[in-house]
Enzyme design. Structure first.
Site, mmCIF file in Angstrom:
data_model
loop_
_atom_site.group_PDB
_atom_site.id
_atom_site.type_symbol
_atom_site.label_atom_id
_atom_site.label_comp_id
_atom_site.label_asym_id
_atom_site.label_seq_id
_atom_site.Cartn_x
_atom_site.Cartn_y
_atom_site.Cartn_z
ATOM 1 N N GLU A 25 -9.037 52.643 -10.830
ATOM 2 C CA GLU A 25 -8.242 53.626 -10.849
ATOM 3 C C GLU A 25 -8.343 54.429 -9.082
ATOM 4 O OE1 GLU A 25 -7.357 54.207 -13.603
ATOM 5 O OE2 GLU A 25 -8.086 54.410 -14.931
ATOM 6 N N HIS A 48 -14.513 60.401 -12.604
ATOM 7 C CA HIS A 48 -13.936 59.829 -13.534
ATOM 8 C C HIS A 48 -14.254 59.663 -14.987
ATOM 9 C CE1 HIS A 48 -10.204 58.774 -16.544
ATOM 10 N NE2 HIS A 48 -10.585 57.641 -15.700
ATOM 11 N N HIS A 50 -14.953 59.007 -19.993
ATOM 12 C CA HIS A 50 -14.036 58.375 -21.069
ATOM 13 C C HIS A 50 -15.061 59.549 -21.868
ATOM 14 C CE1 HIS A 50 -12.306 54.809 -19.686
ATOM 15 N NE2 HIS A 50 -11.504 55.160 -19.003
ATOM 16 N N TYR A 72 -18.158 79.741 -18.176
ATOM 17 C CA TYR A 72 -18.792 78.306 -16.722
ATOM 18 C C TYR A 72 -17.803 77.194 -16.565
ATOM 19 C CZ TYR A 72 -22.831 80.834 -15.994
ATOM 20 O OH TYR A 72 -23.601 81.883 -15.159
ATOM 21 N N HIS A 114 -7.427 59.345 -22.339
ATOM 22 C CA HIS A 114 -7.827 58.558 -21.657
ATOM 23 C C HIS A 114 -9.478 59.165 -20.423
ATOM 24 C CE1 HIS A 114 -6.841 56.261 -17.339
ATOM 25 N NE2 HIS A 114 -8.945 56.409 -17.932
#
Length: 216
Positions: free
Chosen positions: A75, A94, A96, A121, A161
């Site tokens: 990625e 990143h 999942h 928040y 994703h």
């Protein structure tokens, strides 16, 4: 310990905590962080957040040439795109995470403002989160889509994703992506129940008081 040694330890410590809390699983997720010389430390491809070895993190120089460690995450296009377009980015996370991924598949979600305004928040830490279309993992088109935002969003949600968040520091990026997942979890828990959301005036007051980038 040197600054780079501390950064290596921090990446593994935060990654392990995210995995332990179930915010990513198996060998999913990736992290990058700026080094003092302008380069990057990046989690390796196929690695688990649970068992990262600080000495084996991928290291890039200031020109983003891979100079040390294991092969980096596939990625890298999304990481590069955020660093190229957000000068304040010191780290990118990143994941999942399940609830945010589930919310990304719901038909009523606003692509320009992914999280409903249920608590303050997420607004304070993330601003508006952009929902991007589905791309195959590792697709360079993800980077192109992020560049298309011209640095105006600190967080994006990759449909089907997972979320990606840029922060000024690794700690800030981790806390913000945790807030994104918590906001998505609340949205899924209250879906179809007509919860009392924050009003437009509430949101406007938060944006003003905490200097949140919101209108772009």
């Amino acid at each position: 310990m040197s600054d780079i040694t501390n950064l290596r330890e921090d990446v593994c410590r935060f990654a392990g905590a995210l995995h332990a809390r179930g915010l990513t699983h198996g060998s999913t997720g990736n992290i990058s962080v700026r080094t003092p010389d302008g380069g990057l430390l990046v989690t390796p491809t196929g690695s688990s957040f649970m068992t990262l070895d600080p000495a084996r993190l991928s290291r890039f120089d200031a020109d983003l040439n891979h100079v040390e460690g294991d092969r980096p995450t596939k990625e890298m296009p999304l990481h590069r795109a955020f660093y190229e377009t957000r000068s304040t980015a010191g780290a990118i996370v990143h994941l999942h995470s399940c609830h945010s991924v589930a919310l990304s598949m719901m038909p009523e979600v606003d692509p320009d403002d992914f999280l409903p305004h249920l608590t303050p928040y997420p607004i304070m830490q993330l601003g508006r989160v952009k929902l991007l279309p589905y791309y195959m993992p590792g697709d360079a088109a993800i980077g192109d889509a992020i560049r298309g935002l011209a640095g105006k969003r600190s967080a994006v949600m990759l449909a089907n994703h997972g979320p990606v968040v840029a922060g000024k520091s690794l700690e800030a990026a981790v806390y913000a992506i945790e807030e994104l997942e918590a906001g998505a979890r609340l949205a899924m828990m209250t879906r179809g129940l007509s919860p009392r959301a924050l009003t437009e005036a509430d949101v406007s007051a938060l944006v003003t008081k905490f200097d949140v980038a919101w209108d772009d």
